[in-house]
Design a protein around this motif. Sequence first.
Motif, short mmCIF file in Angstrom:
data_model
loop_
_atom_site.label_atom_id
_atom_site.label_comp_id
_atom_site.label_asym_id
_atom_site.label_seq_id
_atom_site.Cartn_x
_atom_site.Cartn_y
_atom_site.Cartn_z
N ARG A 236 -12.50 13.82 6.38
CA ARG A 236 -12.98 12.50 5.93
C ARG A 236 -12.08 11.92 4.85
O ARG A 236 -11.80 10.72 4.85
N LEU A 237 -11.60 12.78 3.96
CA LEU A 237 -10.70 12.34 2.90
C LEU A 237 -9.40 11.80 3.48
O LEU A 237 -8.91 10.74 3.07
N ILE A 238 -8.86 12.50 4.48
CA ILE A 238 -7.60 12.07 5.09
C ILE A 238 -7.79 10.75 5.83
O ILE A 238 -6.96 9.84 5.73
N LEU A 239 -8.90 10.60 6.57
CA LEU A 239 -9.16 9.36 7.29
C LEU A 239 -9.32 8.19 6.32
O LEU A 239 -8.84 7.08 6.60
N THR A 240 -9.98 8.44 5.20
CA THR A 240 -10.13 7.38 4.19
C THR A 240 -8.79 6.96 3.64
O THR A 240 -8.51 5.76 3.47
N LEU B 161 -7.01 3.18 3.88
CA LEU B 161 -6.50 2.50 2.69
C LEU B 161 -5.00 2.26 2.78
O LEU B 161 -4.49 1.30 2.17
N SER B 162 -4.31 3.09 3.55
CA SER B 162 -2.87 2.94 3.69
C SER B 162 -2.52 1.62 4.38
O SER B 162 -1.53 0.97 4.03
N VAL B 163 -3.33 1.23 5.36
CA VAL B 163 -3.09 -0.04 6.05
C VAL B 163 -3.19 -1.19 5.07
O VAL B 163 -2.35 -2.11 5.06
N VAL B 164 -4.21 -1.15 4.23
CA VAL B 164 -4.39 -2.20 3.22
C VAL B 164 -3.21 -2.20 2.25
O VAL B 164 -2.70 -3.27 1.87
N VAL C 199 2.64 8.93 2.46
CA VAL C 199 2.79 10.30 2.94
C VAL C 199 2.76 11.29 1.78
O VAL C 199 2.13 12.36 1.86
N VAL C 200 3.44 10.95 0.68
CA VAL C 200 3.45 11.83 -0.50
C VAL C 200 2.03 12.03 -1.03
O VAL C 200 1.61 13.17 -1.30
N ASN C 201 1.28 10.95 -1.16
CA ASN C 201 -0.09 11.06 -1.66
C ASN C 201 -0.97 11.87 -0.70
O ASN C 201 -1.84 12.63 -1.14
N LEU C 202 -0.74 11.69 0.60
CA LEU C 202 -1.52 12.44 1.58
C LEU C 202 -1.21 13.93 1.50
O LEU C 202 -2.12 14.77 1.57
N VAL C 203 0.06 14.27 1.35
CA VAL C 203 0.45 15.68 1.21
C VAL C 203 -0.15 16.29 -0.06
O VAL C 203 -0.64 17.43 -0.05
N ILE C 204 -0.14 15.53 -1.14
CA ILE C 204 -0.74 16.01 -2.39
C ILE C 204 -2.24 16.27 -2.20
O ILE C 204 -2.78 17.28 -2.67
N ASP C 205 -2.92 15.36 -1.48
CA ASP C 205 -4.35 15.55 -1.22
C ASP C 205 -4.60 16.81 -0.40
O ASP C 205 -5.55 17.57 -0.66
#
Length: 313
Positions: A3-7, A11-14, A294-300
């Motif tokens: 769910r965190l990744i999908l969120t 937000l990335s599109v925005v 991508v960097v923020n997603l990897v950190i998450d």
Amino acid sequence: MVRLILTRLVLSVVLVVIASLAIFFLMSLVPGDPARTILGANATPDLVARLRQQLGLNQPLPVQYGRWFVGLLHGDLGDSVLSGEPVTSLILARVPVTLSLLVLSTLVIGVLGTLIGLGSAVRGGAVGRLLDTVSLVGLALPSYWIAVVLVAVFAVAIRLFPATGYSPLAEDPVQWLLSLVLPVTALSLGGITIVAKQMRDSALDVLGRDYIRVLRASGVRERSIVLKHVLRNAALPSLTVLGITIVAALTGAVFVENVFVLPGLGSLVTQATTSHDLPVVLGVGVFFTLFVIVVNLVIDVLYGVLNPKVRVR
């Protein structure tokens, strides 16, 4: 975790829309006319006007952006105003250079920053004071100034590394690495000190906790305590700092690529901004935005690996 990744992806599109809008309208405020640049200073006003109409530059700004964004939705970043080449081709030709610089810098910052910070926390004393001093120096000196000094010392005076240029990895791995030693060093020094200081402070906090004293009293070896408990817990706040440092390195990469004459996205966007080549600037801006995402997603994801509480949210 899913769910965190999908969120984050939503937000990335925005974020891409906001970033592209900001770049588009800020570029519209920059003085310059691509049509005049193409035709030269001696071109007549009628000829310039016809070229502007042909390129669609005479249309209102919202119309120009809407046309570009529709192309983006179809995977088309448009064509360069000056060269006529597809922006996607220009970016793909230069991506390996910038990614090599950023990936190597990330590894150097993460590994050396962690080792120095952890060693400073465990050893303390003079090492800790030296780290504080070096951190202040690293934060005060900009990467482009460090780059100039590195070229003067290690490329001109000592001639240990090449001063400029880039050798592709597929052609000569040794020359590829040698051509990136100085740029990566210039881009990494400030980040290493920031991550090391954060790791040192976090590790000291963990070392002062009660369960660490219990482990020591139980006879657990110090090396096991540091690697299994201190490092794991201290890495969480350091990951956040590492992510911020990597994102900040994008700005430094633009200057470093120009100092070392690397054919990457930094030099491309500099040239495009100077010549007011808006499609190229927008294309590079979208790539940089996706890199940040991508960097923020990897950190998450790494947060979820190190902290089970994140996975259940």
